[in-house]
Design a protein around this motif. Sequence first.
Motif, PDB file in Angstrom:
ATOM      1  N   LEU A  13       0.267  -0.954  -0.113  1.00 29.48           N
ATOM      2  CA  LEU A  13      -0.137   0.492  -0.301  1.00 29.48           C
ATOM      3  C   LEU A  13       0.699   1.576  -0.081  1.00 29.48           C
ATOM      4  CD1 LEU A  13      -3.102  -0.790   2.488  1.00 29.48           C
ATOM      5  CD2 LEU A  13      -2.607  -1.197   0.120  1.00 29.48           C
ATOM      6  N   ASP A  14       2.353   1.374   0.425  1.00 27.04           N
ATOM      7  CA  ASP A  14       2.917   2.562   0.355  1.00 27.04           C
ATOM      8  C   ASP A  14       4.536   2.543  -0.278  1.00 27.04           C
ATOM      9  OD1 ASP A  14       4.230   0.486   1.946  1.00 27.04           O
ATOM     10  OD2 ASP A  14       4.376   2.088   4.272  1.00 27.04           O
ATOM     11  N   PRO A  15       4.428   2.610  -1.207  1.00 22.32           N
ATOM     12  CA  PRO A  15       5.442   2.761  -2.252  1.00 22.32           C
ATOM     13  C   PRO A  15       5.984   3.705  -2.142  1.00 22.32           C
ATOM     14  CG  PRO A  15       3.614   2.547  -3.872  1.00 22.32           C
ATOM     15  CD  PRO A  15       3.213   2.009  -2.936  1.00 22.32           C
ATOM     16  N   GLN A  16       7.435   3.899  -2.386  1.00 19.17           N
ATOM     17  CA  GLN A  16       8.429   4.943  -2.618  1.00 19.17           C
ATOM     18  C   GLN A  16       9.285   4.406  -3.114  1.00 19.17           C
ATOM     19  OE1 GLN A  16       8.913   5.523   2.201  1.00 19.17           O
ATOM     20  NE2 GLN A  16      10.791   5.263   1.259  1.00 19.17           N
ATOM     21  N   GLN A  17       9.880   5.794  -4.042  1.00 19.33           N
ATOM     22  CA  GLN A  17      10.575   5.605  -4.703  1.00 19.33           C
ATOM     23  C   GLN A  17      12.361   5.797  -4.267  1.00 19.33           C
ATOM     24  OE1 GLN A  17       9.974   8.088  -8.046  1.00 19.33           O
ATOM     25  NE2 GLN A  17      12.256   7.498  -9.260  1.00 19.33           N
ATOM     26  N   SER A  18      12.129   5.068  -4.057  1.00 22.06           N
ATOM     27  CA  SER A  18      14.286   4.657  -3.340  1.00 22.06           C
ATOM     28  C   SER A  18      15.333   4.318  -4.129  1.00 22.06           C
ATOM     29  CB  SER A  18      13.734   3.542  -2.541  1.00 22.06           C
ATOM     30  OG  SER A  18      14.924   3.570  -1.316  1.00 22.06           O
ATOM     31  N   GLY A  19      16.133   5.294  -3.447  1.00 23.55           N
ATOM     32  CA  GLY A  19      17.222   5.562  -4.561  1.00 23.55           C
ATOM     33  C   GLY A  19      17.207   5.231  -6.122  1.00 23.55           C
ATOM     34  N   GLY A  20      16.595   5.514  -6.381  1.00 20.48           N
ATOM     35  CA  GLY A  20      16.715   5.094  -8.091  1.00 20.48           C
ATOM     36  C   GLY A  20      16.406   4.007  -8.634  1.00 20.48           C
ATOM     37  N   LYS A 266       9.488   7.890 -21.857  1.00 26.39           N
ATOM     38  CA  LYS A 266      10.266   8.598 -20.388  1.00 26.39           C
ATOM     39  C   LYS A 266      10.898   7.635 -19.914  1.00 26.39           C
ATOM     40  CE  LYS A 266      10.304  10.481 -16.078  1.00 26.39           C
ATOM     41  NZ  LYS A 266       8.687  10.730 -15.061  1.00 26.39           N
ATOM     42  N   ILE A 267      10.379   6.344 -20.081  1.00 31.47           N
ATOM     43  CA  ILE A 267      11.334   5.089 -18.921  1.00 31.47           C
ATOM     44  C   ILE A 267      11.933   3.542 -19.864  1.00 31.47           C
ATOM     45  CG2 ILE A 267      10.896   3.109 -17.369  1.00 31.47           C
ATOM     46  CD1 ILE A 267       8.258   4.543 -16.407  1.00 31.47           C
ATOM     47  N   PHE A 268      11.503   3.939 -21.296  1.00 33.79           N
ATOM     48  CA  PHE A 268      12.209   2.627 -21.826  1.00 33.79           C
ATOM     49  C   PHE A 268      12.461   3.283 -23.253  1.00 33.79           C
ATOM     50  CE2 PHE A 268       9.175   0.159 -19.514  1.00 33.79           C
ATOM     51  CZ  PHE A 268       9.444  -0.504 -18.720  1.00 33.79           C
ATOM     52  N   GLY A 269      12.025   4.145 -23.552  1.00 32.58           N
ATOM     53  CA  GLY A 269      12.679   4.948 -25.036  1.00 32.58           C
ATOM     54  C   GLY A 269      11.729   4.174 -26.126  1.00 32.58           C
ATOM     55  N   ASP A 270      11.778   4.692 -26.817  1.00 32.11           N
ATOM     56  CA  ASP A 270      10.746   4.071 -28.114  1.00 32.11           C
ATOM     57  C   ASP A 270      11.986   3.305 -28.173  1.00 32.11           C
ATOM     58  OD1 ASP A 270       8.706   5.789 -28.253  1.00 32.11           O
ATOM     59  OD2 ASP A 270       9.164   7.515 -29.017  1.00 32.11           O
ATOM     60  N   ARG A 271      10.976   2.342 -29.660  1.00 34.56           N
ATOM     61  CA  ARG A 271      11.836   1.803 -30.893  1.00 34.56           C
ATOM     62  C   ARG A 271      12.095   2.372 -32.181  1.00 34.56           C
ATOM     63  NH1 ARG A 271      10.906  -4.236 -30.252  1.00 34.56           N
ATOM     64  NH2 ARG A 271      11.271  -4.421 -32.245  1.00 34.56           N
ATOM     65  N   ALA A 272      12.671   2.098 -33.167  1.00 35.47           N
ATOM     66  CA  ALA A 272      13.100   2.112 -34.121  1.00 35.47           C
ATOM     67  C   ALA A 272      13.875   0.626 -35.328  1.00 35.47           C
ATOM     68  CB  ALA A 272      13.713   3.542 -34.245  1.00 35.47           C
ATOM     69  N   VAL A 491      27.374  13.587 -25.748  1.00 33.20           N
ATOM     70  CA  VAL A 491      25.646  14.187 -25.689  1.00 33.20           C
ATOM     71  C   VAL A 491      25.680  15.669 -25.625  1.00 33.20           C
ATOM     72  CG1 VAL A 491      23.434  13.891 -24.433  1.00 33.20           C
ATOM     73  CG2 VAL A 491      24.777  12.206 -25.071  1.00 33.20           C
ATOM     74  N   ALA A 492      25.181  16.223 -26.349  1.00 33.50           N
ATOM     75  CA  ALA A 492      25.253  17.842 -26.498  1.00 33.50           C
ATOM     76  C   ALA A 492      23.965  17.845 -25.275  1.00 33.50           C
ATOM     77  CB  ALA A 492      23.770  17.763 -28.326  1.00 33.50           C
ATOM     78  N   GLY A 493      23.804  19.341 -25.354  1.00 32.95           N
ATOM     79  CA  GLY A 493      22.816  19.945 -24.179  1.00 32.95           C
ATOM     80  C   GLY A 493      23.119  19.825 -22.813  1.00 32.95           C
ATOM     81  N   SER A 494      22.272  19.970 -22.384  1.00 30.28           N
ATOM     82  CA  SER A 494      22.160  20.195 -20.334  1.00 30.28           C
ATOM     83  C   SER A 494      21.680  18.833 -19.797  1.00 30.28           C
ATOM     84  CB  SER A 494      22.145  20.883 -19.991  1.00 30.28           C
ATOM     85  OG  SER A 494      20.398  21.476 -20.439  1.00 30.28           O
ATOM     86  N   ASN A 495      20.738  17.695 -20.712  1.00 30.39           N
ATOM     87  CA  ASN A 495      20.249  16.829 -20.271  1.00 30.39           C
ATOM     88  C   ASN A 495      20.602  16.401 -18.787  1.00 30.39           C
ATOM     89  OD1 ASN A 495      19.097  14.740 -19.961  1.00 30.39           O
ATOM     90  ND2 ASN A 495      17.992  13.704 -21.910  1.00 30.39           N
ATOM     91  N   ARG A 496      20.020  16.441 -17.338  1.00 28.52           N
ATOM     92  CA  ARG A 496      20.991  16.640 -16.758  1.00 28.52           C
ATOM     93  C   ARG A 496      20.487  14.511 -16.481  1.00 28.52           C
ATOM     94  NH1 ARG A 496      22.573  19.968 -13.725  1.00 28.52           N
ATOM     95  NH2 ARG A 496      21.909  22.585 -13.990  1.00 28.52           N
ATOM     96  N   ALA A 497      18.897  13.712 -17.846  1.00 29.00           N
ATOM     97  CA  ALA A 497      19.797  12.517 -16.578  1.00 29.00           C
ATOM     98  C   ALA A 497      21.175  11.509 -17.463  1.00 29.00           C
ATOM     99  CB  ALA A 497      18.689  11.760 -18.002  1.00 29.00           C
ATOM    100  N   VAL A 498      21.900  12.786 -18.324  1.00 36.68           N
ATOM    101  CA  VAL A 498      22.971  12.037 -19.027  1.00 36.68           C
ATOM    102  C   VAL A 498      24.140  13.068 -17.792  1.00 36.68           C
ATOM    103  CG1 VAL A 498      24.880  12.078 -21.288  1.00 36.68           C
ATOM    104  CG2 VAL A 498      22.096  12.249 -21.005  1.00 36.68           C
ATOM    105  N   PRO A 499      25.176  11.620 -17.217  1.00 35.13           N
ATOM    106  CA  PRO A 499      25.752  12.926 -16.338  1.00 35.13           C
ATOM    107  C   PRO A 499      27.226  13.104 -16.857  1.00 35.13           C
ATOM    108  CG  PRO A 499      26.514   9.950 -16.725  1.00 35.13           C
ATOM    109  CD  PRO A 499      25.129  10.024 -17.726  1.00 35.13           C
ATOM    110  N   ALA A 601      18.585   5.018 -24.645  1.00 35.34           N
ATOM    111  CA  ALA A 601      17.484   5.543 -25.171  1.00 35.34           C
ATOM    112  C   ALA A 601      16.546   6.253 -24.595  1.00 35.34           C
ATOM    113  CB  ALA A 601      16.877   4.230 -25.794  1.00 35.34           C
ATOM    114  N   ALA A 602      15.963   5.984 -23.356  1.00 29.49           N
ATOM    115  CA  ALA A 602      15.205   7.076 -22.455  1.00 29.49           C
ATOM    116  C   ALA A 602      16.175   8.789 -21.965  1.00 29.49           C
ATOM    117  CB  ALA A 602      14.429   6.403 -21.329  1.00 29.49           C
ATOM    118  N   ARG A 603      16.941   7.887 -21.645  1.00 25.52           N
ATOM    119  CA  ARG A 603      17.997   8.981 -21.024  1.00 25.52           C
ATOM    120  C   ARG A 603      18.850  10.363 -22.368  1.00 25.52           C
ATOM    121  NH1 ARG A 603      22.335   6.287 -17.744  1.00 25.52           N
ATOM    122  NH2 ARG A 603      22.954   8.264 -17.096  1.00 25.52           N
ATOM    123  N   VAL A 604      18.458   9.939 -23.339  1.00 28.51           N
ATOM    124  CA  VAL A 604      18.724  10.508 -24.681  1.00 28.51           C
ATOM    125  C   VAL A 604      17.965  10.809 -25.227  1.00 28.51           C
ATOM    126  CG1 VAL A 604      21.101   9.205 -24.186  1.00 28.51           C
ATOM    127  CG2 VAL A 604      20.012   8.608 -25.713  1.00 28.51           C
ATOM    128  N   GLY A 605      16.774  10.571 -24.574  1.00 30.83           N
ATOM    129  CA  GLY A 605      15.541  10.768 -26.140  1.00 30.83           C
ATOM    130  C   GLY A 605      15.918  10.455 -27.622  1.00 30.83           C
TER     131      GLY A 605
END
Length: 682
Positions: A13-20, A266-272, A491-499, A601-605
């Motif tokens: 009943l009480d999930p929480q997002q934890s540590g990524g 957002k989570i998996f990225g699309d496929r092509a 990776v270009a830009g300021s996507n903070r998901a990419v270290p 894929a999801a991180r870089v869009g």
Amino acid sequence: MMNTTLLNAAALLDPQQSGGATDLASLLRQLASAREILKRLASQRGVVLADDAGLGKTWVAALAALIVARNGGSVLIIVPGKTLQSKWETDIGKVLGAMPSLSGVRSPRLQHRMSDGSWAVSRSSAGGIVLTTHALYANEDFPGLRPELVIVDEAHRSKNDTSNFKTRLKTRSKRCRWMLFLTATPFSIHIAELVSMLRQVSAGDAATNDITAFSKFIGEASKAATQEPSLPVDAAVGLWRAAVAQLKPWVMRTTIDQLPPAQRTKIFGDRAAWDIVVPAASGEVITALVRADRLISLAGEATGLRGNDPRFHVGWEYLRDLVSKETGEHVSEEFNARRDALRGNISRIGLLARRHADELRAFLAGREHEKIAAVTRAIAGKVAQGEKVVVFCHHIATAKELRDALRHEKSLQSRGQYAVLKKAVRSTWKEAWTEILAPVVEDAELHNAALAFVTEPGFHIQVRGWLMPGVDELDRAALIKALRRTRVRKVAGSNRAVPTIAEAVMDIAQREEHDGNANLPSALRRHAADKVIFPQSENIVESLALFNTPFGPDVLVATDKLSEGIDLHRYCRILVHYELDPSPVRVRQREGRVRRVASWAARVGAPVEYAYPAYPNTRDEALVRIIRERLARFDVLLGGAPVVTAEEIDMPATAHSQLLTAMRFKLAKEIHTCLNDYWMTA
């Protein structure tokens, strides 16, 4: 009567997002699946969870296991091997971190044999979770555990009626109350394999006559040579609906493509699709393939040899070694024995066989395989764009040949030597990284290993290629600023998901264990200059952990040994099916390595890209077509098949594929959600 109180899911009943560990949307979906499993087990023997690879079947099963254990029950989890044992232990810990209400459940205990032959765990006590492997469970003297719940990971391995594992599972499963099978591929080529699995998990309670009828129809349709469909579309749809009705109580399946588009992207990225153009085989090549087939046919049976070997179609090295007059030191004793047997038969047969062998040797001398050349150039192009690429082969001989071709490609050769750098540059580089790594200086071992890695020549050359032109490598402050601002993999830009480069190195340096590998820094140092790796040694775990960082090799060549149970998605979104296994199961398993939660894929869009390069006019082209049809058959029965447009129905294809396409069009969204409406409609 079953004690269903063990299945009380009130704690969920009480999930929480934890540590990524996972994203909240995925956790909520996994909770819905776990609740559904517990609900079904309250009234039936078992369930098959057949979600796509990457959707978190381990987490769903861990949630169910922890609920049973929390309520005083015992759980036995059977996994394929030791690597997955460690992964399960890690994932259960992450689940506990994300579900505070489950804390207090006894930590899972590893089931293993001691040096004296005894077992570390003699019985599964209340509230406990025990992990073991398929191989250990198949032992005749495995302890007589009586768990309430048995979970079988990669359960498709139990489909073989003659395997020791299935025999033991069938016998010992009578001691448990419930069974949960986990597999992304409950059948490969024949739907009868799924029927066998249902009989196991249901203890014979599952009705399968309509599933068998649909299987028979599919088999007959796929063999039909006529251009007319083997059955009217409406009749085929009726067979499908009856088969799905028998599957629904026992099989739960969600595919990544069934998720809401925004969540999926957002989570998996699309496929092509990534189309790699391969020139058609010439008449000369076809003649050589026919000669090879005829040579082996004339020479009679030699151990391990057969006519029309698919390896001859996707590479030349295996055939070149086979007909060579020399004894190669780089091949196995088994292969040399096979080749010697062929030579003896050729000598015995005489002139015609010798002529075929001589013509083949002349044809193969110095010849480049067109498919290998085309794929090598295409992969080099992706690497030049900053991508990592994983390439799957079915045979080890093909994988080795492709690896060698990639390593000879100019842009994929070793990253060079440190000697090209001036002493002052090396000194400034080391000073910069010493300052960046200062937060981990208290752990001397990790600090020194990380510092040794970042001053390796291959790492230096790779990373400086990502920095903006003009960065003064003699200015320590400017260099530190650049390393802390520049994203990895160009990776270009300021996507903070990419270290940034500095963040990625710190992440590695601060982890004593990374993917279960305490030696990752030394692995990074060992392979820093390599652009292409083919892990087949005792260092395979370290090599894979390295590929899962943004540094080191850009290309991983693999066989199907690595097609299940491993992650390759953290910095890779490009996958090439260079050589296919006859079973679509392998295709699904391979693709699940790179399309997973929190994928690159999801991180870089950008989409996950899959390539199915075929060598036209050869058996390889036919196999690609056959596998695509088998994948369509798999998706039709188990749901998740893409919605078909009216235009696609008119596309030229075999009568069988046209019928499947028409069925999918007729069923529309019904086929898309047929086995997961328990949460899709919630």
